[in-house]
Design an enzyme around this catalytic site. Structure first.
Site, PDB file in Angstrom:
ATOM      1  N   ASP A   8       1.060  -1.173  -0.114  1.00  0.00           N
ATOM      2  CA  ASP A   8       0.175   0.018   0.115  1.00  0.00           C
ATOM      3  C   ASP A   8       0.538   0.947   0.335  1.00  0.00           C
ATOM      4  O   ASP A   8       2.433   0.869   0.649  1.00  0.00           O
ATOM      5  CB  ASP A   8      -1.226   0.540   1.871  1.00  0.00           C
ATOM      6  CG  ASP A   8      -2.610  -0.753   1.012  1.00  0.00           C
ATOM      7  OD1 ASP A   8      -1.818  -1.833   0.440  1.00  0.00           O
ATOM      8  OD2 ASP A   8      -3.034  -0.102   1.710  1.00  0.00           O
ATOM      9  N   CYS A  11      -8.608   5.294   0.960  1.00  0.00           N
ATOM     10  CA  CYS A  11      -8.967   4.992   1.827  1.00  0.00           C
ATOM     11  C   CYS A  11      -8.272   5.530   3.077  1.00  0.00           C
ATOM     12  O   CYS A  11      -7.569   6.004   3.153  1.00  0.00           O
ATOM     13  CB  CYS A  11      -8.927   3.856   2.577  1.00  0.00           C
ATOM     14  SG  CYS A  11      -9.795   2.092   1.104  1.00  0.00           S
ATOM     15  N   TYR A  33      -7.776 -14.099   4.310  1.00  0.00           N
ATOM     16  CA  TYR A  33      -6.003 -13.327   5.099  1.00  0.00           C
ATOM     17  C   TYR A  33      -7.404 -12.597   5.830  1.00  0.00           C
ATOM     18  O   TYR A  33      -5.888 -12.723   7.182  1.00  0.00           O
ATOM     19  CB  TYR A  33      -5.924 -11.920   3.724  1.00  0.00           C
ATOM     20  CG  TYR A  33      -6.887 -11.124   3.666  1.00  0.00           C
ATOM     21  CD1 TYR A  33      -7.115 -10.145   4.367  1.00  0.00           C
ATOM     22  CD2 TYR A  33      -8.344 -11.168   2.786  1.00  0.00           C
ATOM     23  CE1 TYR A  33      -8.194  -8.869   4.151  1.00  0.00           C
ATOM     24  CE2 TYR A  33      -8.513  -9.849   2.309  1.00  0.00           C
ATOM     25  CZ  TYR A  33      -8.945  -9.305   3.078  1.00  0.00           C
ATOM     26  OH  TYR A  33      -9.803  -7.954   3.440  1.00  0.00           O
ATOM     27  N   ASN A  51     -18.650  11.547   1.703  1.00  0.00           N
ATOM     28  CA  ASN A  51     -17.946  12.779   0.787  1.00  0.00           C
ATOM     29  C   ASN A  51     -17.939  13.513   1.664  1.00  0.00           C
ATOM     30  O   ASN A  51     -18.941  13.563   2.765  1.00  0.00           O
ATOM     31  CB  ASN A  51     -19.411  12.958  -0.304  1.00  0.00           C
ATOM     32  CG  ASN A  51     -19.061  12.159  -1.641  1.00  0.00           C
ATOM     33  OD1 ASN A  51     -17.444  11.527  -1.593  1.00  0.00           O
ATOM     34  ND2 ASN A  51     -19.448  12.131  -2.127  1.00  0.00           N
ATOM     35  N   HIS A  91     -17.283   8.674  -1.872  1.00  0.00           N
ATOM     36  CA  HIS A  91     -16.558   8.451  -2.223  1.00  0.00           C
ATOM     37  C   HIS A  91     -15.048   8.524  -1.811  1.00  0.00           C
ATOM     38  O   HIS A  91     -13.911   7.692  -2.312  1.00  0.00           O
ATOM     39  CB  HIS A  91     -15.593   9.501  -3.565  1.00  0.00           C
ATOM     40  CG  HIS A  91     -16.966   9.299  -4.150  1.00  0.00           C
ATOM     41  ND1 HIS A  91     -18.044  10.234  -3.876  1.00  0.00           N
ATOM     42  CD2 HIS A  91     -16.600   8.848  -5.677  1.00  0.00           C
ATOM     43  CE1 HIS A  91     -18.568  10.006  -5.616  1.00  0.00           C
ATOM     44  NE2 HIS A  91     -18.344   8.994  -6.118  1.00  0.00           N
ATOM     45  N   GLU A 145      -4.457   1.002  -2.313  1.00  0.00           N
ATOM     46  CA  GLU A 145      -2.777  -0.305  -2.851  1.00  0.00           C
ATOM     47  C   GLU A 145      -2.497  -0.334  -4.208  1.00  0.00           C
ATOM     48  O   GLU A 145      -2.760   0.177  -5.239  1.00  0.00           O
ATOM     49  CB  GLU A 145      -3.928  -0.997  -2.747  1.00  0.00           C
ATOM     50  CG  GLU A 145      -4.811  -2.215  -2.021  1.00  0.00           C
ATOM     51  CD  GLU A 145      -6.400  -1.493  -1.934  1.00  0.00           C
ATOM     52  OE1 GLU A 145      -6.788  -2.295  -0.896  1.00  0.00           O
ATOM     53  OE2 GLU A 145      -6.147  -0.861  -2.364  1.00  0.00           O
TER      54      GLU A 145
END
Length: 217
Positions: free
Chosen positions: A27, A52, A87, A98, A142, A180
């Site tokens: 990341d 994120c 995982y 937003n 978003h 990522e």
């Protein structure tokens, strides 16, 4: 680690790989309070995954940001809950927002503003202040908010918790942006070797999950 902390304070990104037997992904990480539109563009273009914002669990509780899986279960949508992750035991996702002053919320400027105000919210409540999250943010939006594990690295060693540990070590507000790194040609996550090469070519610090061992109590 020292170089990474200095880079974060200077507004540069740091690359973090978790573990081969976990997500096995790298990341790109920024301090949320340092994010500007050009940094969102770099996350889109050079990383390519989801943009994120990871927030400290204490701040998440004070802001009313619960786990999305808990919300779905409470709403009767148990079949959608991420009980079969390959995982981890659960995902860190909370909600998607937003800032209310944005229009669509998806532009680089809009997302940068949303991210910075989330960092402001975290800083305010951790300092003992009050922040009315719903009055400033709307959902769905978003920007994905990730809630760190209540025990941080002692409870979960994912990119969310590792990035928050970096912010804490740097003496900064524990709100970070994680995204990522993906590979356009293969359609998969960027390999660790390619991510290291990117870090070397761009003079960026590269950290691995093993490097966080001393921060686990």
């Amino acid at each position: 680690m020292t170089e990474a902390l200095e880079d974060l304070r200077d507004g540069k990104p740091v690359l973090v790989h978790d573990f081969e037997d976990r997500e096995n992904e790298v990341d790109m990480v920024y301090l949320a309070g340092e994010v500007t539109h050009d940094k969102v563009a770099r996350l889109r273009n050079d990383a390519g995954g989801l943009v994120c914002v990871a927030v400290h669990p204490d701040a998440a509780r004070r802001l009313g940001l619960g786990y999305m899986s808990d919300k779905l279960a409470k709403a009767g949508d148990e079949r959608l809950v991420d009980a079969d992750l390959g995982y981890d035991d659960r995902s860190s996702f909370s909600t998607w927002v937003n800032h209310r002053s944005t229009r669509t919320g998806v532009t680089d400027n809009d997302r940068a503003k949303t991210v910075r105000r989330i960092a402001d919210a975290v800083e305010t409540v951790l300092a003992g202040g009050v922040f009315d999250f719903p009055s400033e943010f709307r959902a769905p939006g978003h920007v994905a908010v990730l809630r760190g594990h209540d025990d941080l690295l002692d409870g979960r060693q994912g990119h969310t918790e590792m990035s928050l540990a970096l912010a804490d070590e740097a003496g900064e507000v524990p709100a970070t942006v994680v995204c990522e790194m993906l590979d356009d040609e293969t359609g998969d996550a960027m390999t660790v070797d390619d991510a290291r090469r990117y870090a070397d070519e761009n003079d960026l610090a590269f950290l691995t999950g093993e490097g966080f061992a001393r921060l686990v109590h």
